[in-house]
Design a protein around this motif. Structure first.
Motif, short mmCIF file in Angstrom:
data_model
loop_
_atom_site.label_atom_id
_atom_site.label_comp_id
_atom_site.label_asym_id
_atom_site.label_seq_id
_atom_site.Cartn_x
_atom_site.Cartn_y
_atom_site.Cartn_z
N MET A 1 0.85 -1.19 0.00
CA MET A 1 0.00 0.00 0.00
C MET A 1 0.88 1.25 0.00
O MET A 1 1.91 1.28 0.66
CB MET A 1 -0.89 0.01 1.24
CG MET A 1 -1.90 -1.12 1.29
SD MET A 1 -3.14 -0.98 0.00
CE MET A 1 -4.01 0.46 0.54
N TYR A 2 0.46 2.26 -0.74
CA TYR A 2 1.18 3.52 -0.72
C TYR A 2 0.67 4.35 0.45
O TYR A 2 -0.46 4.19 0.90
CB TYR A 2 0.96 4.27 -2.04
CG TYR A 2 1.66 3.60 -3.19
CD1 TYR A 2 3.03 3.71 -3.34
CD2 TYR A 2 0.96 2.85 -4.11
CE1 TYR A 2 3.69 3.09 -4.38
CE2 TYR A 2 1.60 2.23 -5.16
CZ TYR A 2 2.96 2.35 -5.30
OH TYR A 2 3.61 1.74 -6.32
N LEU A 3 1.54 5.24 0.90
CA LEU A 3 1.16 6.08 2.03
C LEU A 3 0.04 7.03 1.62
O LEU A 3 0.08 7.63 0.56
CB LEU A 3 2.37 6.89 2.50
CG LEU A 3 3.54 6.08 3.05
CD1 LEU A 3 4.70 7.01 3.38
CD2 LEU A 3 3.12 5.33 4.29
N THR A 4 -0.93 7.15 2.49
CA THR A 4 -2.01 8.09 2.22
C THR A 4 -1.73 9.45 2.85
O THR A 4 -2.15 10.46 2.34
CB THR A 4 -3.35 7.56 2.76
OG1 THR A 4 -3.21 7.28 4.16
CG2 THR A 4 -3.76 6.28 2.03
N GLU A 5 -0.99 9.46 3.93
CA GLU A 5 -0.62 10.69 4.62
C GLU A 5 0.90 10.82 4.61
O GLU A 5 1.61 9.84 4.75
CB GLU A 5 -1.11 10.67 6.07
CG GLU A 5 -2.61 10.71 6.22
CD GLU A 5 -3.17 12.05 5.79
OE1 GLU A 5 -2.56 13.08 6.10
OE2 GLU A 5 -4.22 12.05 5.14
N THR B 1 4.63 11.42 5.98
CA THR B 1 5.23 11.10 7.28
C THR B 1 5.68 12.38 7.97
O THR B 1 5.78 13.45 7.36
CB THR B 1 6.43 10.16 7.11
OG1 THR B 1 7.43 10.84 6.34
CG2 THR B 1 6.03 8.86 6.43
N ASP B 2 5.99 12.27 9.25
CA ASP B 2 6.45 13.44 10.01
C ASP B 2 7.79 13.95 9.50
O ASP B 2 8.03 15.16 9.47
CB ASP B 2 6.55 13.08 11.51
CG ASP B 2 5.18 12.84 12.13
OD1 ASP B 2 4.19 13.39 11.59
OD2 ASP B 2 5.10 12.12 13.14
N ASP B 3 8.68 13.01 9.10
CA ASP B 3 9.97 13.42 8.55
C ASP B 3 9.78 14.22 7.27
O ASP B 3 10.45 15.24 7.06
CB ASP B 3 10.84 12.19 8.25
CG ASP B 3 11.32 11.51 9.51
OD1 ASP B 3 11.34 12.16 10.58
OD2 ASP B 3 11.69 10.32 9.43
N PHE B 4 8.87 13.77 6.42
CA PHE B 4 8.60 14.48 5.18
C PHE B 4 8.06 15.88 5.47
O PHE B 4 8.48 16.86 4.86
CB PHE B 4 7.61 13.70 4.32
CG PHE B 4 7.27 14.38 3.03
CD1 PHE B 4 8.13 14.34 1.96
CD2 PHE B 4 6.07 15.08 2.90
CE1 PHE B 4 7.82 14.98 0.77
CE2 PHE B 4 5.75 15.70 1.71
CZ PHE B 4 6.63 15.66 0.65
N LYS B 5 7.15 15.97 6.42
CA LYS B 5 6.58 17.28 6.78
C LYS B 5 7.66 18.21 7.34
O LYS B 5 7.68 19.40 7.03
CB LYS B 5 5.46 17.11 7.80
CG LYS B 5 4.21 16.47 7.23
CD LYS B 5 3.17 16.28 8.30
CE LYS B 5 1.94 15.57 7.80
NZ LYS B 5 0.97 15.33 8.87
#
Length: 164
Positions: A46-50, A52-56
């Motif tokens: 599954m691909y991430l829907t939200e 991640t915190d690191d990305f943000k």
């Protein structure tokens, strides 16, 4: 006659081996096609829907860097516009070039969106208009040296610019 029989038996054995090989190839191909693939049996990841915190966090850092660069670029362009609008006053032109040099030293180089060659073309266009006294040329050469120093990867910048 015996030679003809040997040739005939050799060619018939070759054609028989070709038939056997084709049959074996066909069976192996069909066997591969019918074997279930284990990768197809497992569900796809599954691909991430939200995000991640690191990305943000990285996106926030990138936006902050871009805001800083835009503020620095605005400061550069205001000094450069002032330089281009100056009348033939040696002290004012020299001060504007020194201000540009100070910005380059303070920010550690040119901001994003301002290229060294374009900056030099703009300054030389002012120089080409005729009024360019020696102190202004010295300030211009000092600006060139500062930009070269800040953009050089080979110098230890913690010791400061020896040309200042």
């Amino acid at each position: 006659n015996t030679c003809h029989r040997q040739h005939a038996s050799t060619s018939s054995s070759l054609s028989a081996s070709r038939r056997d090989m084709l049959g074996a190839s066909l069976i192996s191909i069909l066997g591969i096609a019918t074997v279930p693939n284990s990768a197809d049996a497992e569900p796809r990841p599954m691909y991430l829907t939200e995000p991640t915190d690191d990305f943000k966090a990285n996106e926030a850092k990138a936006m902050e860097f871009k805001r800083q660069q835009l503020a620095i670029k605005k400061e550069f362009t205001s000094v450069l516009d002032k330089f281009l609008a100056e009348p033939n006053d040696a002290d004012a032109l020299e001060q504007d070039l020194k201000a540009l040099k100070g910005l380059v030293a303070k920010t550690g180089g040119l901001p994003l969106g301002i290229k060294k060659d374009e900056l030099f073309k703009i300054i030389r266009s002012k120089k080409a208009k005729g009024f360019w006294p020696t102190p202004v040329e010295i300030a211009y050469q000092s600006l060139i040296q500062e930009i070269s120093y800040q953009q050089s990867p080979n110098l230890d910048k913690e010791m400061g610019n020896p040309f200042q």
